[in-house]
Design an enzyme around this catalytic site. Sequence first.
Site, PDB file in Angstrom:
ATOM      1  N   ASN A  67      27.206  53.926  48.946  1.00 40.78           N
ATOM      2  CA  ASN A  67      26.990  55.000  49.923  1.00 40.78           C
ATOM      3  C   ASN A  67      25.959  54.630  50.992  1.00 40.78           C
ATOM      4  OD1 ASN A  67      26.550  57.999  50.843  1.00 40.78           O
ATOM      5  ND2 ASN A  67      24.554  57.334  50.058  1.00 40.78           N
TER       6      ASN A  67
ATOM      7  N   TYR B 163      28.644  49.850  63.869  1.00 42.86           N
ATOM      8  CA  TYR B 163      28.927  50.863  62.830  1.00 42.86           C
ATOM      9  C   TYR B 163      30.441  51.065  62.681  1.00 42.86           C
ATOM     10  CZ  TYR B 163      28.605  55.328  60.304  1.00 42.86           C
ATOM     11  OH  TYR B 163      28.722  56.328  59.373  1.00 42.86           O
TER      12      TYR B 163
HETATM   13  N1  LIG Z   1      26.159  61.969  58.012  1.00 42.51           N
HETATM   14  C1  LIG Z   1      27.383  61.825  58.460  1.00 42.51           C
HETATM   15  O1  LIG Z   1      27.873  62.638  59.245  1.00 42.51           O
HETATM   16  C2  LIG Z   1      28.224  60.671  58.021  1.00 42.51           C
HETATM   17  C3  LIG Z   1      29.541  60.607  58.485  1.00 42.51           C
HETATM   18  C4  LIG Z   1      30.356  59.585  58.067  1.00 42.51           C
HETATM   19  C5  LIG Z   1      29.880  58.634  57.178  1.00 42.51           C
HETATM   20  N2  LIG Z   1      28.589  58.698  56.742  1.00 42.51           N
HETATM   21  C6  LIG Z   1      28.161  57.672  55.798  1.00 42.51           C
HETATM   22  O2  LIG Z   1      27.629  58.279  54.642  1.00 42.51           O
HETATM   23  C7  LIG Z   1      26.650  57.426  54.051  1.00 42.51           C
HETATM   24  C8  LIG Z   1      25.349  58.209  53.860  1.00 42.51           C
HETATM   25  O3  LIG Z   1      24.911  58.653  55.126  1.00 42.51           O
HETATM   26  P1  LIG Z   1      23.814  59.789  55.342  1.00 42.51           P
HETATM   27  O4  LIG Z   1      24.242  60.568  56.513  1.00 42.51           O
HETATM   28  O5  LIG Z   1      23.526  60.469  54.069  1.00 42.51           O
HETATM   29  O6  LIG Z   1      22.597  58.866  55.800  1.00 42.51           O
HETATM   30  P2  LIG Z   1      21.022  58.930  55.508  1.00 42.51           P
HETATM   31  O7  LIG Z   1      20.413  58.138  56.606  1.00 42.51           O
HETATM   32  O8  LIG Z   1      20.569  60.321  55.260  1.00 42.51           O
HETATM   33  O9  LIG Z   1      20.926  58.120  54.129  1.00 42.51           O
HETATM   34  C9  LIG Z   1      21.183  56.742  54.083  1.00 42.51           C
HETATM   35  C10 LIG Z   1      20.738  56.187  52.748  1.00 42.51           C
HETATM   36  O10 LIG Z   1      20.924  54.760  52.791  1.00 42.51           O
HETATM   37  C11 LIG Z   1      19.762  54.123  52.282  1.00 42.51           C
HETATM   38  N3  LIG Z   1      19.579  52.815  52.896  1.00 42.51           N
HETATM   39  C12 LIG Z   1      19.609  52.512  54.224  1.00 42.51           C
HETATM   40  N4  LIG Z   1      19.341  51.198  54.392  1.00 42.51           N
HETATM   41  C13 LIG Z   1      19.154  50.665  53.163  1.00 42.51           C
HETATM   42  C14 LIG Z   1      18.829  49.354  52.688  1.00 42.51           C
HETATM   43  N5  LIG Z   1      18.648  48.299  53.505  1.00 42.51           N
HETATM   44  N6  LIG Z   1      18.692  49.179  51.360  1.00 42.51           N
HETATM   45  C15 LIG Z   1      18.860  50.227  50.512  1.00 42.51           C
HETATM   46  N7  LIG Z   1      19.166  51.473  50.895  1.00 42.51           N
HETATM   47  C16 LIG Z   1      19.305  51.683  52.212  1.00 42.51           C
HETATM   48  C17 LIG Z   1      18.596  55.074  52.619  1.00 42.51           C
HETATM   49  O11 LIG Z   1      17.523  54.858  51.735  1.00 42.51           O
HETATM   50  C18 LIG Z   1      19.255  56.443  52.451  1.00 42.51           C
HETATM   51  O12 LIG Z   1      19.129  56.856  51.119  1.00 42.51           O
HETATM   52  C19 LIG Z   1      26.510  56.231  54.978  1.00 42.51           C
HETATM   53  O13 LIG Z   1      27.315  55.167  54.513  1.00 42.51           O
HETATM   54  C20 LIG Z   1      27.057  56.772  56.298  1.00 42.51           C
HETATM   55  O14 LIG Z   1      27.543  55.754  57.122  1.00 42.51           O
HETATM   56  C21 LIG Z   1      27.751  59.692  57.148  1.00 42.51           C
END
Ligand SMILES: NC(=O)c1ccc[n+]([C@@H]2O[C@H](COP(=O)([O-])OP(=O)(O)OC[C@H]3O[C@@H](n4cnc5c(N)ncnc54)[C@H](O)[C@@H]3O)[C@@H](O)[C@H]2O)c1
Length: 259
Positions: A90, A155
Amino acid sequence: MRGIAGKVTLITGGIRGIGKGIARRFVEEGAQVIVTGSKDVENARKTVEELSKLGKIESYMADLSDAGAIDKMIDDVVKKYGRIDILINNAGIQIREWATEFKVEDFDKVLGVNLRAYYLAARAAARYMKKQGGGSIVCISSGNSERYTTRRSAYNISKAAVNGLVGTLGVEWGRFNIRINGVAPGYVMTDMVQKGIDEGIIDVDNIMLVIPMKRFLQPEEIASSVCFLASDEASGITGQVLFTDGGWSRAGLPEQRDI
Ligand SMILES: NC(=O)c1ccc[n+]([C@@H]2O[C@H](COP(=O)([O-])OP(=O)(O)OC[C@H]3O[C@@H](n4cnc5c(N)ncnc54)[C@H](O)[C@@H]3O)[C@@H](O)[C@H]2O)c1
């Protein structure tokens, strides 16, 4: 959901945002959950404190841009719990810039966390799952894997590749009873999206024109899709990506009003 209770479940980036929503669901379903973060020790502590009231959860800190740290993370989980049943890839990052200006090191950074880490964690887990007789992996993709928005080239490319990864490994690992699927969220209100709004790059009114359901999704709604695909309820499904996006990927023209 059938086949989640008691399962050793590792959720990368599970300390906040969508990952935390997924962690909550798996804890509620009775899994033994391990959530990971990189530097945000305080968020990890808070998440574990909050969710441990509901069930079994602990945190593990690892920088997923480091290949060695990924192998160690999977080894450590198996050392402690004797197996790994479910892996949720994730953790992800976003860097917004026009492609002509995108720094090479930023491109590598985004691909490193969003794609390479998914591949490395999946295969490290699959080595154990193969010996155990099976397992389930779910990778968080994005609506941007198919709907490309500007200033997100690395991305978008990383997420399109995640869909390819899921299909490729699904085909390779089906024979080992290891299923791997993807969930592609639309817009979910998390730190990642809030940052885009704050930077003036995400225009909420504009986005809602192309989202048939006209709202941001909640992390719990993504968690439902993830939990289903990870569970025995999806025992016949591998290599697929389930778009959970309020209809975004099916929308044609932006719509302002009903006509
Ligand atoms: N928020 C949205 O609308 C959305 C939409 C589509 C996809 N996503 C995907 O969902 C997933 C979670 O996104 P989110 O919105 O919760 O993001 P967020 O930024 O709230 O959380 C991201 C998480 O990734 C971890 N992380 C980042 N870099 C890291 C590294 N180098 N090593 C270890 N951990 C790392 C962070 O600690 C955090 O817990 C991601 O893959 C994102 O691309 C999010």
